[in-house]
Write an enzyme that holds these catalytic residues in place. Structure first.
Site, PDB file in Angstrom:
ATOM      1  N   ASP A  98       1.536   8.972  -8.675  1.00  0.00           N
ATOM      2  CA  ASP A  98       0.573   7.936  -9.085  1.00  0.00           C
ATOM      3  C   ASP A  98       0.566   7.799 -10.593  1.00  0.00           C
ATOM      4  O   ASP A  98       0.012   6.841 -11.128  1.00  0.00           O
ATOM      5  CB  ASP A  98      -0.842   8.302  -8.612  1.00  0.00           C
ATOM      6  CG  ASP A  98      -1.057   7.920  -7.160  1.00  0.00           C
ATOM      7  OD1 ASP A  98      -0.213   7.207  -6.600  1.00  0.00           O
ATOM      8  OD2 ASP A  98      -2.072   8.343  -6.580  1.00  0.00           O
ATOM      9  N   ASP A 146       0.750   6.723   3.521  1.00  0.00           N
ATOM     10  CA  ASP A 146       0.076   7.611   2.561  1.00  0.00           C
ATOM     11  C   ASP A 146      -0.610   8.763   3.299  1.00  0.00           C
ATOM     12  O   ASP A 146      -0.839   8.698   4.521  1.00  0.00           O
ATOM     13  CB  ASP A 146      -0.975   6.766   1.805  1.00  0.00           C
ATOM     14  CG  ASP A 146      -1.223   7.264   0.397  1.00  0.00           C
ATOM     15  OD1 ASP A 146      -0.953   8.447   0.129  1.00  0.00           O
ATOM     16  OD2 ASP A 146      -1.701   6.467  -0.429  1.00  0.00           O
TER      17      ASP A 146
END
Ligand code: GLA
Length: 724
Positions: free
Chosen positions: A540, A477
């Site tokens: 997301d 990430d």
């Protein structure tokens, strides 16, 4: 027939043609008219031509539908229209450099050691090399005064109907040169009033496709954040009122993450130009004596039959050349279920349930390391949190492995939180200016990966993690952009190169490990990172309805296999929407399926449906992940979204209707890519049909979905026995 088989055929064909060409009759690959200095790059259905004129200028001649005869092309003599319209402005150059009477966009700007800021090139020659499944033309240029060599590379992937372009600079002098701008290539499109499309977006809303008319003036898309971002994506699509299946489409995708810029300009002299490459914003590359530098490549092409063909070519190229082999496993990820509140016991329970449902890979997300109980601490302290895992992380790994699943783990290596041991020990490892305060974002700083010691630290940390534990999957990430940089203005490029280098080195040592590229969701979707990483975390935003838009736009350029899509709980944490589990599954089954629900809260009914959906996904996975993908037109007044996938003789269709505006209106599903004379068995939810390919493609099937968030999966296969 699979693509690779088709491709093999073309290799053979290509070899034959190459011989022809050498005998002077060539029509495929790279064709040269030596007496006129004209180069013609031929793919199956496209031609790209340019020539060197008597001034040594590399002048673009043509890009579009195939023209067979190199003899047709000629270089018109350049004449100045007026002193205000110098020839450099009018002529279509392949590689406009900064200097002379050029005021247009340029591909290269260099400052030499003596302060001169103009490049004046001359043509030296060319060479042809045979690469993997391509022929490569390399045009050699050099500055007339300084020892700067410039190479224009054109890789011709004939069977894929694609080209790759990039520039290589070589400083053959004894002094440093400063490269202030480097675009990977200039394209000329012989039309005006084109439509330009790309995506805009932000966190939770990546890949929002937009289309705008090109007129006079410039359209600029760019990224200045260092991390690729959710905003614009590094590609261009220019079309002449194309549809999925008709019309001219010119396209190019930059193979670079992080900063980029692209300019589209309808010029005052007719036609449209496009450039794409490294962003000149805050950029300066010191090219030291003897050094080479290659720009990122642009993968580009032209389709005379709409967007579908463009996507097919890119998907096929990505599957055959860029992505790692093998199907992507069905994963379970615990992020939405637990967030930072990870505990070994609960993870074990989740793993057990995920296995029961059919997951093949269990991924523990953020929160397993350091003092990571929220966003403000932990990043940089990559040791296992003892409170959460009193017996180490191997207890969980053993459990996951004993269940017969692979194990994956989340990391955010480029970052550090201020309260960590790492930051206390190395406060100078973050991007900073000595006289300024560095900004935190999401409570974290960015590590300066241009420093050799930081890069080695990250490699060793990850290598130790992979060597010390049985890990099969890394979710990497990056949750903030870069700021306060450092004193070197090439950091924008060097940072991402360091990320690539670390992952490449890790893969060399741990070849079985898959890497997922995530940056606050889909902030790292680009052709630079694809291939170095294996999957993209697409967004997301896991709302199954929002995802349809995101996935649709994504599919224009990027391959389905790399598109991670999860089924998550309702109400969705972003949209608060309630969507039936079936629709959520169908939406996520359009890519590489993942489950992100708190599966411990599943009812018996949810469990049964999830098991069945995952079972079915495994059956259709080869078609979804490596098949040919079609965005089908929806002729209904209702907003149906219909997609087809096909591989060899089998296929499937996902159809969605979020909300019927007019309850009784159906849509007609017109299949694509079937054999007209073959008979197909079509499996609907309520029965089976036998229809010819021609009927399914032209007449189509009427489909009616009722109620809110309705969806269906239709499967089909060619019947070897016809209607019998
Ligand atoms: C980012 C990612 C999420 C999750 C969190 C963890 O937002 O996109 O999927 O991993 O970080 O902090």
């Amino acid at each position: 027939m699979t693509f690779s088989k088709t491709y093999d055929k073309f290799v053979l064909l290509k070899k034959g043609k190459i011989q022809d060409r050498e005998m002077g009759k060539a029509k495929m690959g790279i064709v040269i008219n030596h007496s006129e200095n004209i180069f013609l790059l031929q793919t199956r259905s496209n031609s790209y031509a340019f020539g060197i004129d008597d001034q040594g200028l590399v002048r673009h001649l043509y890009w579009g539908k195939r023209i067979n005869e190199v003899e047709d092309f000629e270089l018109p003599v350049l004449t100045e229209v007026s002193t205000n319209d110098p020839v450099y402005e009018i002529t279509r150059e392949e590689f406009p450099v900064y200097g002379s009477l050029r005021y247009k966009e340029h591909c290269l700007k260099v400052t030499f050691a003596d302060g001169v800021r103009e490049v004046v090139y001359e043509y030296v020659g060319y060479r042809i090399e045979n690469g993997e499944s391509c022929e490569e033309l390399i045009l050699e240029l050099k500055d007339r005064h300084y020892a700067l060599k410039m190479e224009l590379h054109y890789k011709v992937y004939e069977a894929y109907d694609l080209m790759e372009r990039f520039i290589v600079l070589h400083n053959a002098s004894g002094e440093t040169m400063e490269v202030e701008q480097l675009q990977s290539g200039q394209f000329h499109i012989p039309y005006e009033n084109l439509n330009f499309s790309n995506v805009h977006g932000h966190w939770g809303a990546e890949q929002q496709r937009f289309v705008q008319k090109v007129s006079y003036g410039k359209i600029v898309i760019e990224n200045r954040r260092g991390i690729s971002s959710h905003n614009h994506n590094p590609y261009f699509i220019l079309d002449r009122d194309a549809t999925e299946t008709s019309g001219d489409v010119y396209f190019g995708a930059l193979r670079q993450s992080g900063n980029f810029s692209g300019v589209v300009e309808q010029t005052p002299y007719g036609g449209t130009l496009v450039q794409m490459g490294l962003n000149a914003h805050d950029f300066c590359l010191e090219l030291k004596a003897g050094e080479h530098f290659a720009s990122p490549a642009i993968l580009c092409g032209y389709s005379d039959c709409g967007f579908e063909t463009m996507s097919h070519r890119l998907h096929r190229f990505a599957n055959d050349f860029i992505l790692s082999e093998g199907f992507r496993p069905v994963l379970y990820n615990s992020w939405e279920a637990t967030e930072f509140g990870v505990t070994c016991e609960e993870q074990k329970k989740l793993a057990k349930k995920a296995k029961e449902l059919g997951a093949e890979l269990f991924v523990v997300d953020d929160g397993w390391f350091g003092e990571r109980n929220g966003i403000d601490n932990g990043l940089g302290d990559w040791y296992v949190n003892e409170k959460k895992f009193p017996n180490g992380i191997d207890e969980l790994i053993r459990e996951v492995k004993s269940l017969g699943m692979m194990f994956g783990i989340w990391v955010e290596p480029e970052m550090v939180n201020p309260p960590t041991k790492l930051f206390a020990e190395h406060p100078d490892w973050i991007y900073h200016f000595d006289t300024r305060t560095s900004d935190t974002s999401r409570g974290q700083y960015v590590l300066d990966l241009t420093k050799a010691e930081v890069k080695s630290f990250l490699y060793e940390m990850l290598d130790n993690l992979l060597s010390g534990h049985e890990i099969d999957y890394i979710k990497w990430d990056a949750n903030r952009p870069i700021s306060q940089t450092n004193l070197h203005r090439d950091l924008w490029y060097r940072h991402i190169e360091a990320v690539y280098d670390i992952v490449k080195a890790l893969k060399k040592k741990h070849p079985h490990v898959l890497f997922e590229a995530c940056a606050s969701g889909g902030g790292r979707i680009d052709y630079g990172i694809l291939g170095i990483f294996d999957d993209f975390w697409t967004s997301d935003n896991t709302d199954a309805y929002d995802r349809l838009t995101i996935q649709d736009s994504y599919s224009y350029i990027y391959p389905i296999k790399a598109m991670r899509a999860w089924v998550t709980d309702c109400p969705n944490f972003i949209s608060a929407r309630m969507i039936p589990l079936k629709f959520r599954f169908h939406s996520a089954m359009m890519g590489s399926l993942g489950i992100g629900c708190n599966v411990l809260k599943f009812t018996e009914e949810d469990t049964a449906m999830a098991k069945e959906m995952i079972r079915e996904y495994k059956e259709i996975r080869p078609i979804v992940q490596e098949g040919i993908f079609y965005r089908l037109e929806n002729p209904s007044a209702n907003d149906y979204a219909v997609y087809e996938y096909q591989k060899e003789e089998k296929g499937l269709i996902f159809a969605f209707l979020a909300q019927g505006k007019i309850g009784h209106r159906s849509t007609t599903v017109r299949f694509r890519g079937l054999e007209a004379d073959a008979v197909y068995t079509v499996l609907l939810e309520n029965g089976e049909l036998k229809k010819s390919g021609a009927y399914l493609m032209q007449h189509g099937l009427e489909l009616r979905l009722n109620g809110d968030y309705a969806s269906t999966l239709i499967r089909f296969a060619k019947c070897e026995t016809g209607r019998a």
